[in-house]
Scaffold this motif. Structure first.
Motif, PDB file in Angstrom:
ATOM      1  N   VAL A   1       9.561   6.230  59.932  1.00 29.08           N
ATOM      2  CA  VAL A   1      10.691   7.058  59.503  1.00 29.08           C
ATOM      3  C   VAL A   1      12.003   6.389  59.876  1.00 29.08           C
ATOM      4  CG1 VAL A   1      11.874   9.263  59.886  1.00 29.08           C
ATOM      5  CG2 VAL A   1       9.398   9.221  59.546  1.00 29.08           C
ATOM      6  N   ASP A   2      12.075   5.833  61.081  1.00 27.60           N
ATOM      7  CA  ASP A   2      13.307   5.159  61.502  1.00 27.60           C
ATOM      8  C   ASP A   2      13.573   3.918  60.662  1.00 27.60           C
ATOM      9  OD1 ASP A   2      15.490   4.913  63.634  1.00 27.60           O
ATOM     10  OD2 ASP A   2      14.528   2.944  63.733  1.00 27.60           O
TER      11      ASP A   2
ATOM     12  N   ARG B   1      14.112   3.726  46.737  1.00 28.11           N
ATOM     13  CA  ARG B   1      13.836   4.338  48.053  1.00 28.11           C
ATOM     14  C   ARG B   1      12.342   4.644  48.184  1.00 28.11           C
ATOM     15  NH1 ARG B   1      18.529   8.101  46.767  1.00 28.11           N
ATOM     16  NH2 ARG B   1      20.342   6.859  47.339  1.00 28.11           N
ATOM     17  N   LYS B   2      11.773   5.188  47.142  1.00 25.03           N
ATOM     18  CA  LYS B   2      10.348   5.528  47.200  1.00 25.03           C
ATOM     19  C   LYS B   2       9.494   4.266  47.313  1.00 25.03           C
ATOM     20  CE  LYS B   2      11.351   8.684  44.002  1.00 25.03           C
ATOM     21  NZ  LYS B   2      11.309   9.735  42.962  1.00 25.03           N
ATOM     22  N   ASN B   3       9.891   3.212  46.615  1.00 26.47           N
ATOM     23  CA  ASN B   3       9.168   1.943  46.737  1.00 26.47           C
ATOM     24  C   ASN B   3       9.246   1.409  48.165  1.00 26.47           C
ATOM     25  OD1 ASN B   3       8.462   1.946  44.043  1.00 26.47           O
ATOM     26  ND2 ASN B   3      10.134   0.605  43.401  1.00 26.47           N
ATOM     27  N   CYS B   4      10.408   1.557  48.771  1.00 23.80           N
ATOM     28  CA  CYS B   4      10.609   1.110  50.144  1.00 23.80           C
ATOM     29  C   CYS B   4       9.701   1.904  51.085  1.00 23.80           C
ATOM     30  CB  CYS B   4      12.071   1.274  50.554  1.00 23.80           C
ATOM     31  SG  CYS B   4      12.401   0.912  52.295  1.00 23.80           S
ATOM     32  N   TRP B   5       9.681   3.219  50.907  1.00 25.56           N
ATOM     33  CA  TRP B   5       8.830   4.056  51.760  1.00 25.56           C
ATOM     34  C   TRP B   5       7.373   3.621  51.671  1.00 25.56           C
ATOM     35  CZ3 TRP B   5       8.987   7.625  55.562  1.00 25.56           C
ATOM     36  CH2 TRP B   5       7.802   8.306  55.831  1.00 25.56           C
TER      37      TRP B   5
ATOM     38  N   LEU C   1       6.685   0.280  53.453  1.00 21.69           N
ATOM     39  CA  LEU C   1       6.666   0.430  54.909  1.00 21.69           C
ATOM     40  C   LEU C   1       5.476   1.267  55.365  1.00 21.69           C
ATOM     41  CD1 LEU C   1      10.471   1.050  55.599  1.00 21.69           C
ATOM     42  CD2 LEU C   1       9.165  -1.035  56.066  1.00 21.69           C
ATOM     43  N   GLU C   2       5.095   2.240  54.560  1.00 19.19           N
ATOM     44  CA  GLU C   2       3.950   3.089  54.887  1.00 19.19           C
ATOM     45  C   GLU C   2       2.682   2.245  55.010  1.00 19.19           C
ATOM     46  OE1 GLU C   2       2.802   7.621  53.520  1.00 19.19           O
ATOM     47  OE2 GLU C   2       3.205   6.145  51.960  1.00 19.19           O
TER      48      GLU C   2
ATOM     49  N   GLU D   1      -3.917   3.143  57.007  1.00 21.94           N
ATOM     50  CA  GLU D   1      -5.058   4.028  56.768  1.00 21.94           C
ATOM     51  C   GLU D   1      -4.823   5.000  55.621  1.00 21.94           C
ATOM     52  OE1 GLU D   1      -2.155   6.048  59.361  1.00 21.94           O
ATOM     53  OE2 GLU D   1      -3.103   4.063  59.450  1.00 21.94           O
ATOM     54  N   ARG D   2      -3.598   5.136  55.156  1.00 22.43           N
ATOM     55  CA  ARG D   2      -3.284   6.117  54.121  1.00 22.43           C
ATOM     56  C   ARG D   2      -3.679   5.584  52.739  1.00 22.43           C
ATOM     57  NH1 ARG D   2       2.411   9.108  55.777  1.00 22.43           N
ATOM     58  NH2 ARG D   2       1.715   9.820  57.840  1.00 22.43           N
ATOM     59  N   ASP D   3      -4.736   6.132  52.222  1.00 25.23           N
ATOM     60  CA  ASP D   3      -5.282   5.721  50.928  1.00 25.23           C
ATOM     61  C   ASP D   3      -4.896   6.778  49.888  1.00 25.23           C
ATOM     62  OD1 ASP D   3      -6.774   5.097  48.689  1.00 25.23           O
ATOM     63  OD2 ASP D   3      -8.607   4.644  49.818  1.00 25.23           O
ATOM     64  N   TYR D   4      -4.021   6.399  48.955  1.00 25.81           N
ATOM     65  CA  TYR D   4      -3.492   7.352  47.983  1.00 25.81           C
ATOM     66  C   TYR D   4      -4.044   7.133  46.580  1.00 25.81           C
ATOM     67  CZ  TYR D   4       0.042   8.607  51.507  1.00 25.81           C
ATOM     68  OH  TYR D   4       0.694   9.039  52.647  1.00 25.81           O
ATOM     69  N   GLN D   5      -5.238   6.542  46.479  1.00 26.81           N
ATOM     70  CA  GLN D   5      -5.808   6.328  45.145  1.00 26.81           C
ATOM     71  C   GLN D   5      -5.986   7.646  44.400  1.00 26.81           C
ATOM     72  OE1 GLN D   5      -9.018   3.329  44.674  1.00 26.81           O
ATOM     73  NE2 GLN D   5      -8.897   3.118  46.900  1.00 26.81           N
ATOM     74  N   ALA D   6      -6.195   8.722  45.163  1.00 28.91           N
ATOM     75  CA  ALA D   6      -6.440  10.026  44.534  1.00 28.91           C
ATOM     76  C   ALA D   6      -5.159  10.823  44.307  1.00 28.91           C
ATOM     77  CB  ALA D   6      -7.403  10.841  45.404  1.00 28.91           C
TER      78      ALA D   6
END
Length: 576
Positions: free
Chosen positions: A437-438, A455-459, A462-463, A469-474
């Motif tokens: 977040v920082d 901004r969303k691409n940047c997030w 960095l995520e 571990e965050r898998d957002y395929q779904a």
């Protein structure tokens, strides 16, 4: 008898009188008192004038905070909606009135004597306030407050149909750890849908905030809002370069430990891939849940705090007697949890959104840590210094979560050890997210020209670095990078979030001393840092508590080893 069913009627602290002040009259009175301070012919008279200025500022702060609390309890209340709008506009004007005192304080002919009798942090705070506000940015600050209120109203407006009923965001989040994989997936989808359905609104709100904040910073001579933001957070004993080094330490040393924890979780849940909607579920049969309703939790907390120490017992009794807690989630209530110190009446207030999960115990102990600290710091007359800076304040709250571990069986019965394993794991797993977040905000405010898509691409970039571990395929929406919409700090209190990570490693040191080493001096040191409020800087407070600085990487590596070893020694058989 604690009548929680009555708490929702908003009468829990109705004896605390709220009055919208006459600011013209206040300005005249305050400037007269400031003049008396500035022209005092001897030090005794200067101290008398300062005492009156403290009284005036405390009364003003009380009204501002009561308006905020009562608005957050019910954002549908017409009266407090109007008061919230009033303060959005007038808070910067009040701050500007108070700047006349800060100017007089710093230029006082008795400054040498004042520095002996008053904390240096009062003078540091005065310097920051004068650097952060003048007439040129008043309108920008007013507009910023209005836009932040738009965000909180939008979040509070969520009433989502799920499982045959309307849910707030907090109530819906209770389903995230449901053992039924399909049910928790659908709950997450409904939750994310609220943010994707309002994506244009969130983007518009945040775009306005970035521009307003960037303009303020540059008008006041800062290179960008990153510099301004660090000054706003009163970082008196360290700088951004140290924060950047701390973030790198988290990436290099914390993320690998967390990946081991997530691998254990994947095997424990017996899934081929750990999807984003699996992450909140620690145990296949469900996470430990506190036994009983909110009223039961408060009763158990009361017994716990009486056994913990005489100070906490007396304090918690008064919180109950004065009904200074609003804990139940309901439509129209602001999201999240907080503690606010109500000046003049000299008592804290705890706000939460219980949803029947272990988060209820976390937030109760966390916010009680804040409240207890402010209760012990009531002796401080300067309203700026009862609560310390947020980096220090979060030590009190996060440490209280661990110092109450011996009583977790009161809340979770025979699942207390499972709760403790999950709680300690989550403390480590939070660190990369807090740093993310920082880092995100640092990037955004260094590039105020960015579009919402950038901004969303940047997030998302960095995520992947901090939370691989965050898998957002779904989830196409989360893969697009909108997760951060739910993080109110990004909208409401920029650059606060890294303070949680600094405090977390301090809290883990209290955990090590109290739980692993059973050091009898641990509670004494905790009391010591609670009693000083904001009269010392962050690193001075850390030293007083016999803790190591978060910026001492060798000591932090040793701490991580202790935590990692402790978690590794707990077998999966122990967690069944």
């Amino acid at each position: 008898m604690i009548l929680l069913k009555d708490w929702g009627n908003l009468f829990m602290f109705s004896d605390f009188l709220y009055e919208r002040p006459d600011l013209t009259q206040y300005k005249d009175t305050f400037e007269s008192a400031t003049q008396a301070f500035s022209t005092a012919t001897d030090y005794t008279k200067a101290k008398q004038a300062l005492k009156k200025l403290n009284t005036l500022r405390s009364a003003m702060a009380k009204n501002m905070k009561l308006a905020y609390i009562r608005h957050s309890i019910n954002t549908k209340d017409d009266f407090y909606n109007r008061e919230n709008e009033f303060w959005d506009h007038h808070e910067p004007l009040v701050d500007q009135i108070h700047n006349t005192f800060y100017q007089s304080l710093l230029s006082s002919p008795f400054k040498k004597e004042l520095l002996k009798d008053y904390p240096e942090t009062l003078f540091l705070f005065a310097e920051d306030q004068l650097a952060l506000l003048d007439e040129s940015v008043i309108e920008l600050k007013q507009k910023e407050n209005e836009v932040v209120s738009q965000y909180t109203q939008l979040i509070a407006s969520a009433e989502l149909l799920f499982d045959g009923k309307k849910c707030t965001l907090s109530e819906l989040a209770a389903y995230f750890s449901h053992p039924d994989r399909e049910l928790r997936k659908i709950a997450q989808e409904v939750y994310v849908a609220f943010f994707s359905d309002h994506e244009a609104e969130f983007d518009q709100i945040f775009d306005q905030l970035v521009q307003l904040r960037d303009q303020q910073a540059k008008k006041l001579g800062f290179a960008n809002y990153v510099e301004y933001g660090d000054r706003l957070m009163n970082r008196w004993s360290y700088n951004r370069e140290q924060l950047q080094a701390f973030r790198r330490f988290i990436i290099e040393d914390v993320v690998p430990i967390n990946q081991k924890l997530y691998q254990r979780q994947k095997e424990r849940l017996n899934v081929t891939s750990l999807e984003y909607y699996d992450l909140p579920l620690v145990y296949p049969n469900g996470n430990p849940q506190p036994r009983g309703n909110a009223e039961t939790l408060v009763h158990e907390a009361q017994k716990m705090y009486h056994e913990l120490s005489p100070e906490t017992g007396e304090f918690f009794n008064q919180m109950i007697t004065d009904q200074l807690m609003d804990l139940l989630s309901r439509p129209g209530k602001q999201s999240g949890g907080y503690c606010e110190y109500i000046d003049e009446v000299k008592m804290p207030f705890i706000f939460a959104n219980f949803n029947g999960t272990s988060d209820d115990v976390d937030v109760l102990t966390h916010e009680t840590g804040h409240a207890f600290q402010s209760y012990l710091s009531r002796w401080i007359e300067e309203p700026e210094l009862v609560f310390p800076t947020s980096d220090t304040a979060e030590i009190h709250s996060m440490s209280m979560e661990f110092l109450t571990w011996p009583w977790m069986s009161n809340f979770f019965g025979d699942e207390s050890k499972k709760y403790q394993f999950a709680h300690l794991s989550s403390a480590l797993q939070f660190l990369p997210y807090g740093a993310l977040v920082d880092h995100f905000q640092e990037k955004v405010y260094s590039h105020p020209e960015w579009t919402p898509k950038e901004r969303k691409n940047c997030w998302r970039k960095l995520e992947k670095l901090y939370c691989p571990e965050r898998d957002y395929q779904a989830s196409e929406a989360l893969a697009r990078g909108i997760y951060w919409y739910r993080q109110g700090h990004i909208f409401e209190v920029p650059f606060y979030y890294i303070d949680y990570t600094l405090a977390q490693v301090c809290a883990l040191q209290f955990w090590q001393r109290a739980i692993v080493e059973k050091d009898p001096t641990t509670w004494t040191d905790y009391l010591a840092i609670c009693r000083i409020g904001g009269s010392k800087t962050f690193l001075e407070t850390v030293k007083l508590g016999n803790l190591y600085s978060p910026f001492n990487q060798a000591k932090m590596k040793n701490l991580l080893t202790v935590v990692d070893d402790y978690l590794s020694m707990i077998t999966e058989a122990d967690l069944r």
